[in-house]
Write a protein that holds these residues in place. Structure first.
Motif, PDB file in Angstrom:
ATOM      1  N   ALA A  27       0.834  -1.202   0.000  1.00 17.78           N
ATOM      2  CA  ALA A  27       0.000   0.000   0.000  1.00 17.78           C
ATOM      3  C   ALA A  27       0.867   1.250   0.000  1.00 17.78           C
ATOM      4  O   ALA A  27       2.040   1.225   0.388  1.00 17.78           O
ATOM      5  N   LYS A  28       0.265   2.333  -0.463  1.00 21.20           N
ATOM      6  CA  LYS A  28       0.883   3.655  -0.421  1.00 21.20           C
ATOM      7  C   LYS A  28      -0.064   4.609   0.288  1.00 21.20           C
ATOM      8  O   LYS A  28      -1.284   4.518   0.130  1.00 21.20           O
ATOM      9  N   VAL A  29       0.516   5.516   1.055  1.00 22.22           N
ATOM     10  CA  VAL A  29      -0.274   6.529   1.758  1.00 22.22           C
ATOM     11  C   VAL A  29       0.303   7.898   1.422  1.00 22.22           C
ATOM     12  O   VAL A  29       1.524   8.099   1.481  1.00 22.22           O
ATOM     13  N   THR A  30      -0.575   8.829   1.068  1.00 23.94           N
ATOM     14  CA  THR A  30      -0.154  10.190   0.732  1.00 23.94           C
ATOM     15  C   THR A  30      -0.854  11.181   1.643  1.00 23.94           C
ATOM     16  O   THR A  30      -2.083  11.204   1.719  1.00 23.94           O
ATOM     17  N   PHE A  31      -0.058  11.984   2.352  1.00 26.34           N
ATOM     18  CA  PHE A  31      -0.590  13.075   3.163  1.00 26.34           C
ATOM     19  C   PHE A  31      -0.557  14.348   2.326  1.00 26.34           C
ATOM     20  O   PHE A  31       0.457  14.661   1.705  1.00 26.34           O
ATOM     21  N   SER A  32      -1.642  15.095   2.337  1.00 26.90           N
ATOM     22  CA  SER A  32      -1.680  16.376   1.636  1.00 26.90           C
ATOM     23  C   SER A  32      -2.575  17.327   2.414  1.00 26.90           C
ATOM     24  O   SER A  32      -3.238  16.935   3.379  1.00 26.90           O
ATOM     25  N   GLY A  33      -2.601  18.574   1.988  1.00 28.82           N
ATOM     26  CA  GLY A  33      -3.417  19.551   2.696  1.00 28.82           C
ATOM     27  C   GLY A  33      -3.612  20.809   1.893  1.00 28.82           C
ATOM     28  O   GLY A  33      -2.872  21.094   0.952  1.00 28.82           O
ATOM     29  N   ASN A  34      -4.636  21.577   2.259  1.00 29.27           N
ATOM     30  CA  ASN A  34      -4.868  22.890   1.671  1.00 29.27           C
ATOM     31  C   ASN A  34      -5.298  23.838   2.779  1.00 29.27           C
ATOM     32  O   ASN A  34      -5.106  23.549   3.961  1.00 29.27           O
ATOM     33  N   ASN A  35      -5.894  24.951   2.411  1.00 33.27           N
ATOM     34  CA  ASN A  35      -6.245  25.961   3.407  1.00 33.27           C
ATOM     35  C   ASN A  35      -7.440  25.576   4.273  1.00 33.27           C
ATOM     36  O   ASN A  35      -7.721  26.246   5.273  1.00 33.27           O
ATOM     37  N   SER A  36      -8.164  24.533   3.896  1.00 39.21           N
ATOM     38  CA  SER A  36      -9.363  24.177   4.657  1.00 39.21           C
ATOM     39  C   SER A  36      -9.336  22.759   5.218  1.00 39.21           C
ATOM     40  O   SER A  36      -9.930  22.501   6.262  1.00 39.21           O
ATOM     41  N   LYS A  37      -8.636  21.828   4.544  1.00 39.37           N
ATOM     42  CA  LYS A  37      -8.671  20.433   4.970  1.00 39.37           C
ATOM     43  C   LYS A  37      -7.304  19.781   4.867  1.00 39.37           C
ATOM     44  O   LYS A  37      -6.447  20.217   4.106  1.00 39.37           O
ATOM     45  N   LYS A  38      -7.135  18.721   5.653  1.00 34.42           N
ATOM     46  CA  LYS A  38      -6.009  17.815   5.500  1.00 34.42           C
ATOM     47  C   LYS A  38      -6.552  16.495   4.964  1.00 34.42           C
ATOM     48  O   LYS A  38      -7.675  16.104   5.286  1.00 34.42           O
ATOM     49  N   LYS A  39      -5.749  15.833   4.151  1.00 26.59           N
ATOM     50  CA  LYS A  39      -6.232  14.631   3.479  1.00 26.59           C
ATOM     51  C   LYS A  39      -5.210  13.504   3.591  1.00 26.59           C
ATOM     52  O   LYS A  39      -4.005  13.744   3.587  1.00 26.59           O
ATOM     53  N   LYS A  61      -4.678   9.822   1.585  1.00 26.02           N
ATOM     54  CA  LYS A  61      -5.140   8.915   0.527  1.00 26.02           C
ATOM     55  C   LYS A  61      -4.406   7.588   0.642  1.00 26.02           C
ATOM     56  O   LYS A  61      -3.175   7.541   0.679  1.00 26.02           O
ATOM     57  N   PHE A  62      -5.182   6.497   0.705  1.00 29.42           N
ATOM     58  CA  PHE A  62      -4.639   5.141   0.732  1.00 29.42           C
ATOM     59  C   PHE A  62      -4.787   4.517  -0.654  1.00 29.42           C
ATOM     60  O   PHE A  62      -5.854   4.601  -1.267  1.00 29.42           O
ATOM     61  N   GLU A  63      -3.724   3.906  -1.141  1.00 32.69           N
ATOM     62  CA  GLU A  63      -3.773   3.103  -2.365  1.00 32.69           C
ATOM     63  C   GLU A  63      -3.426   1.673  -1.970  1.00 32.69           C
ATOM     64  O   GLU A  63      -2.256   1.350  -1.739  1.00 32.69           O
ATOM     65  N   ILE A  64      -4.452   0.840  -1.875  1.00 35.98           N
ATOM     66  CA  ILE A  64      -4.302  -0.525  -1.360  1.00 35.98           C
ATOM     67  C   ILE A  64      -4.299  -1.493  -2.539  1.00 35.98           C
ATOM     68  O   ILE A  64      -5.271  -1.568  -3.302  1.00 35.98           O
ATOM     69  N   LYS A  65      -3.221  -2.251  -2.685  1.00 30.86           N
ATOM     70  CA  LYS A  65      -3.073  -3.135  -3.840  1.00 30.86           C
ATOM     71  C   LYS A  65      -3.687  -4.506  -3.563  1.00 30.86           C
ATOM     72  O   LYS A  65      -3.020  -5.542  -3.635  1.00 30.86           O
ATOM     73  N   ASN A  66      -4.992  -4.484  -3.257  1.00 28.45           N
ATOM     74  CA  ASN A  66      -5.730  -5.736  -3.084  1.00 28.45           C
ATOM     75  C   ASN A  66      -6.457  -6.123  -4.359  1.00 28.45           C
ATOM     76  O   ASN A  66      -7.170  -7.127  -4.410  1.00 28.45           O
ATOM     77  N   ALA A  67      -6.313  -5.293  -5.397  1.00 24.25           N
ATOM     78  CA  ALA A  67      -6.958  -5.543  -6.685  1.00 24.25           C
ATOM     79  C   ALA A  67      -6.162  -4.805  -7.750  1.00 24.25           C
ATOM     80  O   ALA A  67      -5.187  -4.107  -7.460  1.00 24.25           O
ATOM     81  N   ASP A  68      -6.565  -4.980  -9.009  1.00 28.25           N
ATOM     82  CA  ASP A  68      -5.928  -4.288 -10.123  1.00 28.25           C
ATOM     83  C   ASP A  68      -7.009  -3.579 -10.942  1.00 28.25           C
ATOM     84  O   ASP A  68      -7.829  -4.248 -11.573  1.00 28.25           O
ATOM     85  N   PRO A  69      -7.099  -2.268 -10.923  1.00 28.93           N
ATOM     86  CA  PRO A  69      -6.175  -1.339 -10.263  1.00 28.93           C
ATOM     87  C   PRO A  69      -6.346  -1.318  -8.746  1.00 28.93           C
ATOM     88  O   PRO A  69      -7.293  -1.905  -8.215  1.00 28.93           O
ATOM     89  N   ALA A  70      -5.429  -0.627  -8.078  1.00 26.20           N
ATOM     90  CA  ALA A  70      -5.445  -0.573  -6.621  1.00 26.20           C
ATOM     91  C   ALA A  70      -6.703   0.134  -6.119  1.00 26.20           C
ATOM     92  O   ALA A  70      -7.274   0.996  -6.789  1.00 26.20           O
ATOM     93  N   THR A  71      -7.137  -0.249  -4.924  1.00 22.16           N
ATOM     94  CA  THR A  71      -8.296   0.381  -4.293  1.00 22.16           C
ATOM     95  C   THR A  71      -7.869   1.694  -3.651  1.00 22.16           C
ATOM     96  O   THR A  71      -6.904   1.733  -2.886  1.00 22.16           O
ATOM     97  N   GLU A  72      -8.594   2.765  -3.963  1.00 19.19           N
ATOM     98  CA  GLU A  72      -8.281   4.078  -3.399  1.00 19.19           C
ATOM     99  C   GLU A  72      -9.287   4.441  -2.316  1.00 19.19           C
ATOM    100  O   GLU A  72     -10.495   4.290  -2.505  1.00 19.19           O
ATOM    101  N   VAL A  73      -8.756   4.922  -1.208  1.00 20.86           N
ATOM    102  CA  VAL A  73      -9.581   5.369  -0.086  1.00 20.86           C
ATOM    103  C   VAL A  73      -9.074   6.738   0.344  1.00 20.86           C
ATOM    104  O   VAL A  73      -7.863   6.934   0.493  1.00 20.86           O
ATOM    105  N   LYS A  74      -9.994   7.684   0.551  1.00 20.62           N
ATOM    106  CA  LYS A  74      -9.605   9.034   0.946  1.00 20.62           C
ATOM    107  C   LYS A  74     -10.259   9.406   2.275  1.00 20.62           C
ATOM    108  O   LYS A  74     -11.466   9.232   2.451  1.00 20.62           O
TER     109      LYS A  74
END
Length: 247
Positions: A53-65, A67-80
């Motif tokens: 899996a890959k995890v990406t931390f990001s942010g803007n002026n209103s929210k922090k985010k 994102k998980f990219e879980i390689k349990n399928a092809d393409p990977a499952t994305e969760v935010k």
């Protein structure tokens, strides 16, 4: 060592309020089925198992985010996941289900280590702006028209008898000139400055700052861990202590 770790935590908090991303590569270990609530009323379900899996931390002026990219399928499952910008992820953290708008808490640790290389020196490529004067004839068209008119006048004068001139040598010189009267036509150039990009080199002194982060986050529901993610992130940043002019 404590001081270095605090610097890393501050950098993480600063990042989440900015525009850069921090990416972790690791593994997702799902112990029990996890259901993630997503935007527009959608849900994503991940069954038990171990996945890259890959995890990406990001942010803007209103929210922090996150994102998980879980390689349990092809393409990977994305969760935010999203949460308020004022929530800080530090050395230890616990983001509640209410803050995440999920049915689980996200709790864990973030270990950060910052190292600085020795100072390096050398030359590097660069580019710079150079002023260049460009000129063009302002009266080129009108001058050509004037020359053509003079030639026509000369041809017309040659077809009729030429009266006696008080200064015949002046008449002769005028008729023998390839473009009679052209020496009276103004021809002044118009010049202006343009900026041209040129390649160059500059002398620099710098060091490389390397930030390593280890993330261990668990999905906790009523005190029970549904799954976890463990991952590592490394970022290198070149910090200049001196830069000469580009030449």
């Amino acid at each position: 060592m404590k001081q270095v770790k605090n610097i890393g935590i501050a950098a993480m908090a600063l990042f989440l309020a900015g525009c850069d991303d921090i990416k972790f590569n690791g593994a997702m270990n799902v112990l029990e089925q996890i259901t993630f609530s997503q935007s527009q009323g959608k849900t994503v379900t991940v069954a038990p198992g171990q996945f890259d899996a890959k995890v990406t931390f990001s942010g803007n002026n209103s929210k922090k985010k996150i994102k998980f990219e879980i390689k349990n399928a092809d393409p990977a499952t994305e969760v935010k996941l999203e949460f308020d910008k004022n929530i800080t992820i530090g050395e230890t953290f616990n983001i509640t289900a209410a803050q995440l708008k999920q049915n689980f808490d996200l709790a864990g640790t973030l270990a950060t280590k910052v190292e600085r290389s020795p100072e390096y020196t050398g030359y590097e490529s660069c580019s710079y702006q150079y002023p260049q004067t460009v000129c063009r004839g302002a009266s080129t068209k009108s001058a050509d028209e004037a020359v053509a008119a003079k030639v026509s006048e000369f041809a017309a004068a040659s077809a009729v008898e030429t009266p006696e001139a008080s200064q015949p040598e002046m008449v002769e010189d005028s008729r023998n000139h390839p473009y009679p009267g052209s020496y009276n036509v103004p021809h002044q150039p118009v010049c202006h400055t343009v900026w041209v990009t040129r390649p160059g080199q500059r002398y620099v002194r710098y060091y490389v700052e390397t930030t390593d982060r280890d993330l261990d986050a668990g999905f906790v529901q009523n005190g029970k861990t549904l799954g976890s993610f463990k991952g590592h992130s490394r970022q290198n940043e070149t910090v200049y202590t001196y830069q000469s002019d580009c030449r």
